[in-house]
Design a protein around this motif. Structure first.
Motif, PDB file in Angstrom:
ATOM      1  N   ILE A  97       0.856  -1.188   0.000  1.00  0.00           N
ATOM      2  CA  ILE A  97       0.000   0.000   0.000  1.00  0.00           C
ATOM      3  C   ILE A  97       0.895   1.241   0.000  1.00  0.00           C
ATOM      4  N   THR A  98       0.610   2.189  -0.873  1.00  0.00           N
ATOM      5  CA  THR A  98       1.468   3.370  -1.035  1.00  0.00           C
ATOM      6  C   THR A  98       0.837   4.663  -0.541  1.00  0.00           C
ATOM      7  N   LYS A  99      -0.490   4.693  -0.442  1.00  0.00           N
ATOM      8  CA  LYS A  99      -1.165   5.943  -0.090  1.00  0.00           C
ATOM      9  C   LYS A  99      -2.475   5.654   0.639  1.00  0.00           C
ATOM     10  N   ILE A 100      -2.820   6.516   1.605  1.00  0.00           N
ATOM     11  CA  ILE A 100      -4.096   6.446   2.297  1.00  0.00           C
ATOM     12  C   ILE A 100      -4.877   7.711   1.949  1.00  0.00           C
ATOM     13  N   THR A 101      -6.071   7.546   1.437  1.00  0.00           N
ATOM     14  CA  THR A 101      -6.866   8.697   1.015  1.00  0.00           C
ATOM     15  C   THR A 101      -7.957   9.018   2.031  1.00  0.00           C
ATOM     16  N   ASN A 102      -8.582  10.175   1.858  1.00  0.00           N
ATOM     17  CA  ASN A 102      -9.674  10.582   2.747  1.00  0.00           C
ATOM     18  C   ASN A 102     -10.887   9.664   2.656  1.00  0.00           C
ATOM     19  N   ASN A 103     -10.998   8.928   1.558  1.00  0.00           N
ATOM     20  CA  ASN A 103     -12.168   8.064   1.347  1.00  0.00           C
ATOM     21  C   ASN A 103     -11.968   6.628   1.833  1.00  0.00           C
ATOM     22  N   ASP A 104     -10.736   6.247   2.136  1.00  0.00           N
ATOM     23  CA  ASP A 104     -10.459   4.840   2.452  1.00  0.00           C
ATOM     24  C   ASP A 104     -11.235   4.338   3.668  1.00  0.00           C
ATOM     25  N   PHE A 105     -11.422   5.179   4.678  1.00  0.00           N
ATOM     26  CA  PHE A 105     -12.113   4.764   5.904  1.00  0.00           C
ATOM     27  C   PHE A 105     -13.379   5.582   6.160  1.00  0.00           C
ATOM     28  N   ALA A 106     -13.826   6.316   5.152  1.00  0.00           N
ATOM     29  CA  ALA A 106     -14.956   7.230   5.329  1.00  0.00           C
ATOM     30  C   ALA A 106     -16.239   6.513   5.732  1.00  0.00           C
ATOM     31  N   ASP A 107     -16.421   5.279   5.275  1.00  0.00           N
ATOM     32  CA  ASP A 107     -17.653   4.534   5.557  1.00  0.00           C
ATOM     33  C   ASP A 107     -17.468   3.459   6.619  1.00  0.00           C
ATOM     34  N   THR A 108     -16.335   3.479   7.312  1.00  0.00           N
ATOM     35  CA  THR A 108     -16.052   2.441   8.311  1.00  0.00           C
ATOM     36  C   THR A 108     -15.741   3.106   9.644  1.00  0.00           C
ATOM     37  N   THR A 109     -16.711   3.788  10.202  1.00  0.00           N
ATOM     38  CA  THR A 109     -16.499   4.557  11.427  1.00  0.00           C
ATOM     39  C   THR A 109     -16.449   3.691  12.679  1.00  0.00           C
ATOM     40  N   THR A 110     -16.648   2.387  12.522  1.00  0.00           N
ATOM     41  CA  THR A 110     -16.623   1.470  13.670  1.00  0.00           C
ATOM     42  C   THR A 110     -15.204   0.984  14.000  1.00  0.00           C
ATOM     43  N   LEU A 111     -14.222   1.378  13.222  1.00  0.00           N
ATOM     44  CA  LEU A 111     -12.854   0.874  13.403  1.00  0.00           C
ATOM     45  C   LEU A 111     -12.286   1.256  14.776  1.00  0.00           C
ATOM     46  N   LYS A 112     -11.681   0.258  15.429  1.00  0.00           N
ATOM     47  CA  LYS A 112     -11.024   0.465  16.722  1.00  0.00           C
ATOM     48  C   LYS A 112      -9.518   0.285  16.629  1.00  0.00           C
ATOM     49  N   ILE A 113      -9.092  -0.625  15.739  1.00  0.00           N
ATOM     50  CA  ILE A 113      -7.657  -0.879  15.556  1.00  0.00           C
ATOM     51  C   ILE A 113      -7.352  -0.930  14.059  1.00  0.00           C
ATOM     52  N   ILE A 114      -6.304  -0.224  13.651  1.00  0.00           N
ATOM     53  CA  ILE A 114      -5.802  -0.290  12.276  1.00  0.00           C
ATOM     54  C   ILE A 114      -4.312  -0.580  12.330  1.00  0.00           C
ATOM     55  N   ASP A 115      -3.893  -1.627  11.649  1.00  0.00           N
ATOM     56  CA  ASP A 115      -2.474  -1.963  11.549  1.00  0.00           C
ATOM     57  C   ASP A 115      -2.078  -1.967  10.071  1.00  0.00           C
ATOM     58  N   LEU A 116      -1.316  -0.963   9.670  1.00  0.00           N
ATOM     59  CA  LEU A 116      -0.830  -0.837   8.288  1.00  0.00           C
ATOM     60  C   LEU A 116       0.690  -0.872   8.253  1.00  0.00           C
ATOM     61  N   SER A 117       1.293  -1.524   9.224  1.00  0.00           N
ATOM     62  CA  SER A 117       2.750  -1.568   9.300  1.00  0.00           C
ATOM     63  C   SER A 117       3.361  -2.385   8.159  1.00  0.00           C
ATOM     64  N   ARG A 118       4.602  -2.069   7.848  1.00  0.00           N
ATOM     65  CA  ARG A 118       5.389  -2.776   6.829  1.00  0.00           C
ATOM     66  C   ARG A 118       4.722  -2.728   5.450  1.00  0.00           C
ATOM     67  N   ASN A 119       4.307  -1.528   5.076  1.00  0.00           N
ATOM     68  CA  ASN A 119       3.838  -1.275   3.723  1.00  0.00           C
ATOM     69  C   ASN A 119       4.801  -0.299   3.056  1.00  0.00           C
ATOM     70  N   LEU A 120       4.331   0.421   2.051  1.00  0.00           N
ATOM     71  CA  LEU A 120       5.163   1.398   1.335  1.00  0.00           C
ATOM     72  C   LEU A 120       4.492   2.767   1.371  1.00  0.00           C
ATOM     73  N   ILE A 121       3.792   3.055   2.454  1.00  0.00           N
ATOM     74  CA  ILE A 121       2.979   4.272   2.529  1.00  0.00           C
ATOM     75  C   ILE A 121       3.876   5.504   2.630  1.00  0.00           C
TER      76      ILE A 121
END
Length: 263
Positions: A97-121
Protein backbone atom coordinates in the motif's frame (compact mmCIF):
# COMPACT_ATOMS: atom_id res chain seq x y z
CA UNK A 1 1.08 -75.66 -46.78
CA UNK A 2 3.02 -72.96 -48.65
CA UNK A 3 -0.21 -71.10 -49.36
CA UNK A 4 -1.18 -71.30 -45.67
CA UNK A 5 2.21 -69.89 -44.50
CA UNK A 6 1.95 -67.12 -47.09
CA UNK A 7 -1.51 -66.25 -45.75
CA UNK A 8 -0.18 -66.07 -42.14
CA UNK A 9 2.71 -63.80 -43.20
CA UNK A 10 0.40 -61.38 -45.06
CA UNK A 11 -2.00 -61.32 -42.06
CA UNK A 12 0.87 -60.46 -39.66
CA UNK A 13 2.20 -57.67 -41.91
CA UNK A 14 -1.31 -56.22 -42.25
CA UNK A 15 -1.85 -56.25 -38.47
CA UNK A 16 1.52 -54.54 -37.84
CA UNK A 17 0.67 -51.86 -40.41
CA UNK A 18 -2.64 -51.08 -38.73
CA UNK A 19 -0.93 -50.93 -35.32
CA UNK A 20 1.74 -48.54 -36.57
CA UNK A 21 -0.82 -46.26 -38.20
CA UNK A 22 -2.91 -46.21 -35.00
CA UNK A 23 0.16 -45.30 -32.97
CA UNK A 24 0.92 -42.37 -35.25
CA UNK A 25 -2.65 -41.15 -35.02
CA UNK A 26 -2.45 -41.35 -31.22
CA UNK A 27 0.77 -39.34 -31.19
CA UNK A 28 -0.67 -36.79 -33.57
CA UNK A 29 -3.80 -36.52 -31.39
CA UNK A 30 -1.65 -36.06 -28.27
CA UNK A 31 0.43 -33.43 -29.99
CA UNK A 32 -2.75 -31.64 -31.06
CA UNK A 33 -4.09 -31.73 -27.46
CA UNK A 34 -0.77 -30.42 -26.14
CA UNK A 35 -0.88 -27.64 -28.68
CA UNK A 36 -4.38 -26.65 -27.57
CA UNK A 37 -3.26 -26.75 -23.92
CA UNK A 38 -0.27 -24.51 -24.69
CA UNK A 39 -2.54 -22.05 -26.50
CA UNK A 40 -4.84 -21.91 -23.43
CA UNK A 41 -1.89 -21.26 -21.11
CA UNK A 42 -0.57 -18.58 -23.43
CA UNK A 43 -3.97 -16.88 -23.52
CA UNK A 44 -4.14 -17.03 -19.71
CA UNK A 45 -0.70 -15.46 -19.42
CA UNK A 46 -1.68 -12.69 -21.80
CA UNK A 47 -4.86 -12.05 -19.80
CA UNK A 48 -2.71 -11.65 -16.67
CA UNK A 49 -3.28 -12.73 -13.07
CA UNK A 50 -6.21 -11.14 -11.21
CA UNK A 51 -5.37 -7.90 -9.40
CA UNK A 52 -6.15 -7.34 -5.74
CA UNK A 53 -8.26 -4.28 -6.60
CA UNK A 54 -10.55 -6.43 -8.78
CA UNK A 55 -11.30 -9.03 -6.11
CA UNK A 56 -13.92 -8.91 -3.30
CA UNK A 57 -12.27 -8.04 0.02
CA UNK A 58 -13.48 -11.15 1.84
CA UNK A 59 -12.15 -13.37 -0.95
CA UNK A 60 -8.81 -11.59 -0.95
CA UNK A 61 -8.57 -11.39 2.86
CA UNK A 62 -9.88 -13.32 5.86
CA UNK A 63 -13.07 -11.78 7.23
CA UNK A 64 -14.31 -12.78 10.67
CA UNK A 65 -16.98 -11.06 12.71
CA UNK A 66 -15.81 -7.45 12.90
CA UNK A 67 -12.23 -8.29 11.84
CA UNK A 68 -10.46 -8.21 8.47
CA UNK A 69 -7.03 -9.83 8.06
CA UNK A 70 -5.18 -8.81 4.87
CA UNK A 71 -1.60 -9.71 5.75
CA UNK A 72 0.86 -10.49 2.93
CA UNK A 73 -1.93 -10.66 0.36
CA UNK A 74 -1.36 -12.29 -3.00
CA UNK A 75 -1.93 -10.81 -5.57
CA UNK A 76 -0.18 -7.72 -4.22
CA UNK A 77 -2.35 -5.19 -2.41
CA UNK A 78 -1.43 -1.58 -3.30
CA UNK A 79 -4.35 0.26 -1.69
CA UNK A 80 -6.70 -0.13 1.25
CA UNK A 81 -9.49 -2.57 0.28
CA UNK A 82 -13.17 -1.79 0.60
CA UNK A 83 -14.18 -2.88 4.10
CA UNK A 84 -17.45 -4.26 5.44
CA UNK A 85 -19.19 -1.45 7.30
CA UNK A 86 -19.12 -3.31 10.63
CA UNK A 87 -15.31 -3.74 10.57
CA UNK A 88 -13.72 -2.93 13.95
CA UNK A 89 -10.24 -4.42 13.43
CA UNK A 90 -8.14 -4.13 10.27
CA UNK A 91 -4.79 -5.88 9.97
CA UNK A 92 -3.19 -5.11 6.59
CA UNK A 93 0.49 -5.63 7.38
CA UNK A 94 3.25 -6.57 4.93
CA UNK A 95 1.66 -5.37 1.70
CA UNK A 96 2.50 -2.70 -0.87
CA UNK A 97 0.00 0.00 0.00
CA UNK A 98 1.47 3.37 -1.04
CA UNK A 99 -1.17 5.94 -0.09
CA UNK A 100 -4.10 6.45 2.30
CA UNK A 101 -6.87 8.70 1.01
CA UNK A 102 -9.67 10.58 2.75
CA UNK A 103 -12.17 8.06 1.35
CA UNK A 104 -10.46 4.84 2.45
CA UNK A 105 -12.11 4.76 5.90
CA UNK A 106 -14.96 7.23 5.33
CA UNK A 107 -17.65 4.53 5.56
CA UNK A 108 -16.05 2.44 8.31
CA UNK A 109 -16.50 4.56 11.43
CA UNK A 110 -16.62 1.47 13.67
CA UNK A 111 -12.85 0.87 13.40
CA UNK A 112 -11.02 0.46 16.72
CA UNK A 113 -7.66 -0.88 15.56
CA UNK A 114 -5.80 -0.29 12.28
CA UNK A 115 -2.47 -1.96 11.55
CA UNK A 116 -0.83 -0.84 8.29
CA UNK A 117 2.75 -1.57 9.30
CA UNK A 118 5.39 -2.78 6.83
CA UNK A 119 3.84 -1.28 3.72
CA UNK A 120 5.16 1.40 1.34
CA UNK A 121 2.98 4.27 2.53
CA UNK A 122 4.53 7.61 1.63
CA UNK A 123 1.43 9.81 1.80
CA UNK A 124 -1.67 10.03 3.99
CA UNK A 125 -4.28 12.65 3.16
CA UNK A 126 -4.88 14.90 6.15
CA UNK A 127 -8.49 13.86 6.86
CA UNK A 128 -7.98 10.13 6.27
CA UNK A 129 -8.60 9.23 9.95
CA UNK A 130 -10.71 12.23 10.98
CA UNK A 131 -14.05 10.34 11.02
CA UNK A 132 -12.77 7.45 13.13
CA UNK A 133 -14.15 8.54 16.49
CA UNK A 134 -13.75 5.01 17.96
CA UNK A 135 -10.13 4.40 16.89
CA UNK A 136 -7.96 3.29 19.84
CA UNK A 137 -4.81 1.98 18.12
CA UNK A 138 -3.06 3.03 14.92
CA UNK A 139 0.11 1.33 13.69
CA UNK A 140 1.93 2.96 10.76
CA UNK A 141 5.43 1.68 11.55
CA UNK A 142 7.86 0.56 8.84
CA UNK A 143 6.60 2.82 6.07
CA UNK A 144 7.92 5.87 4.19
CA UNK A 145 6.08 8.74 5.86
CA UNK A 146 7.66 12.19 6.10
CA UNK A 147 4.66 13.86 7.74
CA UNK A 148 1.61 12.92 9.78
CA UNK A 149 -2.08 13.58 9.11
CA UNK A 150 -4.59 14.76 11.71
CA UNK A 151 -5.10 12.02 14.31
CA UNK A 152 -8.42 11.09 15.99
CA UNK A 153 -8.82 12.40 19.55
CA UNK A 154 -9.70 9.02 21.09
CA UNK A 155 -6.38 7.39 20.14
CA UNK A 156 -4.62 5.48 22.94
CA UNK A 157 -1.66 3.98 21.05
CA UNK A 158 0.18 5.43 18.05
CA UNK A 159 3.17 3.74 16.41
CA UNK A 160 5.15 5.43 13.63
CA UNK A 161 8.56 3.86 14.27
CA UNK A 162 10.84 3.35 11.26
CA UNK A 163 9.57 6.05 8.94
CA UNK A 164 11.15 9.25 7.61
CA UNK A 165 9.26 11.72 9.79
CA UNK A 166 10.74 15.19 10.11
CA UNK A 167 10.00 17.94 12.60
CA UNK A 168 8.51 19.97 9.75
CA UNK A 169 6.18 17.07 9.00
CA UNK A 170 5.05 16.56 12.61
CA UNK A 171 3.37 19.65 14.01
CA UNK A 172 4.42 20.60 17.52
CA UNK A 173 0.76 20.28 18.54
CA UNK A 174 0.13 17.01 16.64
CA UNK A 175 -0.58 15.09 19.88
CA UNK A 176 -1.72 17.94 22.14
CA UNK A 177 -5.44 17.17 21.92
CA UNK A 178 -5.02 13.39 22.26
CA UNK A 179 -5.97 13.31 25.93
CA UNK A 180 -6.23 9.49 26.04
CA UNK A 181 -2.90 8.77 24.33
CA UNK A 182 -0.84 6.40 26.50
CA UNK A 183 1.74 4.94 24.11
CA UNK A 184 3.67 6.99 21.55
CA UNK A 185 6.33 5.41 19.35
CA UNK A 186 8.33 7.73 17.08
CA UNK A 187 11.70 5.97 17.08
CA UNK A 188 13.97 5.64 14.04
CA UNK A 189 12.86 8.78 12.24
CA UNK A 190 14.44 12.15 11.40
CA UNK A 191 12.99 14.36 14.13
CA UNK A 192 15.12 17.23 15.46
CA UNK A 193 12.75 18.32 18.24
CA UNK A 194 10.28 16.72 20.68
CA UNK A 195 6.62 17.54 19.93
CA UNK A 196 4.18 18.52 22.68
CA UNK A 197 3.48 15.45 24.84
CA UNK A 198 0.01 15.06 26.41
CA UNK A 199 -0.28 14.38 30.16
CA UNK A 200 -1.85 10.97 29.55
CA UNK A 201 1.36 9.39 28.15
CA UNK A 202 2.89 6.38 29.90
CA UNK A 203 5.56 5.46 27.32
CA UNK A 204 7.37 7.68 24.79
CA UNK A 205 9.95 6.31 22.36
CA UNK A 206 12.02 8.92 20.50
CA UNK A 207 15.20 6.90 20.03
CA UNK A 208 17.38 7.03 16.90
CA UNK A 209 16.31 10.46 15.71
CA UNK A 210 18.32 13.67 15.40
CA UNK A 211 17.12 15.45 18.54
CA UNK A 212 19.76 17.92 19.70
CA UNK A 213 18.09 20.04 22.36
CA UNK A 214 15.48 19.99 25.13
CA UNK A 215 13.85 22.67 27.26
CA UNK A 216 12.66 22.63 30.86
CA UNK A 217 9.11 22.30 29.51
CA UNK A 218 9.66 19.42 27.09
CA UNK A 219 8.58 16.94 29.76
CA UNK A 220 7.97 19.13 32.82
CA UNK A 221 6.57 22.54 33.73
CA UNK A 222 9.60 24.76 34.02
CA UNK A 223 7.88 27.39 36.18
CA UNK A 224 7.23 25.05 39.11
CA UNK A 225 9.27 22.49 41.02
CA UNK A 226 6.18 20.88 42.56
CA UNK A 227 4.86 19.39 39.35
CA UNK A 228 5.22 15.59 39.04
CA UNK A 229 4.40 13.75 35.84
CA UNK A 230 2.63 10.78 37.37
CA UNK A 231 1.81 8.73 34.27
CA UNK A 232 5.06 8.87 32.30
CA UNK A 233 7.10 5.77 33.17
CA UNK A 234 9.45 5.33 30.20
CA UNK A 235 11.20 7.78 27.88
CA UNK A 236 13.70 6.65 25.24
CA UNK A 237 16.11 9.22 23.81
CA UNK A 238 19.01 6.90 23.05
CA UNK A 239 20.55 7.15 19.60
CA UNK A 240 20.14 10.95 19.48
CA UNK A 241 23.08 13.40 19.42
CA UNK A 242 21.81 15.22 22.53
CA UNK A 243 23.86 14.92 25.75
CA UNK A 244 21.24 14.55 28.46
CA UNK A 245 23.51 15.57 31.32
CA UNK A 246 23.43 19.13 29.95
CA UNK A 247 19.68 19.35 30.68
CA UNK A 248 19.29 18.42 34.38
CA UNK A 249 16.09 20.43 34.89
CA UNK A 250 14.31 18.82 31.96
CA UNK A 251 13.60 15.62 33.91
CA UNK A 252 12.94 16.73 37.51
CA UNK A 253 9.24 15.89 37.22
CA UNK A 254 9.80 12.32 35.98
CA UNK A 255 9.81 9.12 38.04
CA UNK A 256 12.98 7.96 36.28
CA UNK A 257 15.57 9.42 33.95
CA UNK A 258 15.17 8.88 30.20
CA UNK A 259 17.22 6.22 28.46
CA UNK A 260 19.97 8.02 26.54
CA UNK A 261 23.50 9.49 26.44
CA UNK A 262 24.74 11.05 29.73
CA UNK A 263 28.53 10.99 29.25
Amino acid sequence: MILFRTFLFISAVFSWTLSFAGGNESKEGGAMQNGVHDDILQDADQAGAPKAIDMPTCLLCVCLTGSVYCEEVSPEMSQVPALPKETAYLYARINKITKITNNDFADTTTLKIIDLSRNLIAEIEDEAFSRLANLDELNLSDNRLTKLPALPARLMSFNANFNKLTTQGVKSTAFKKLTRLSYLYLGNNELTAVPHLPESLCIVHLHNNNIQTLTDETFCQGNTSYYIRTNLNQVRLDGNPIQLWKHPYSFVCLHSLPIGWYN
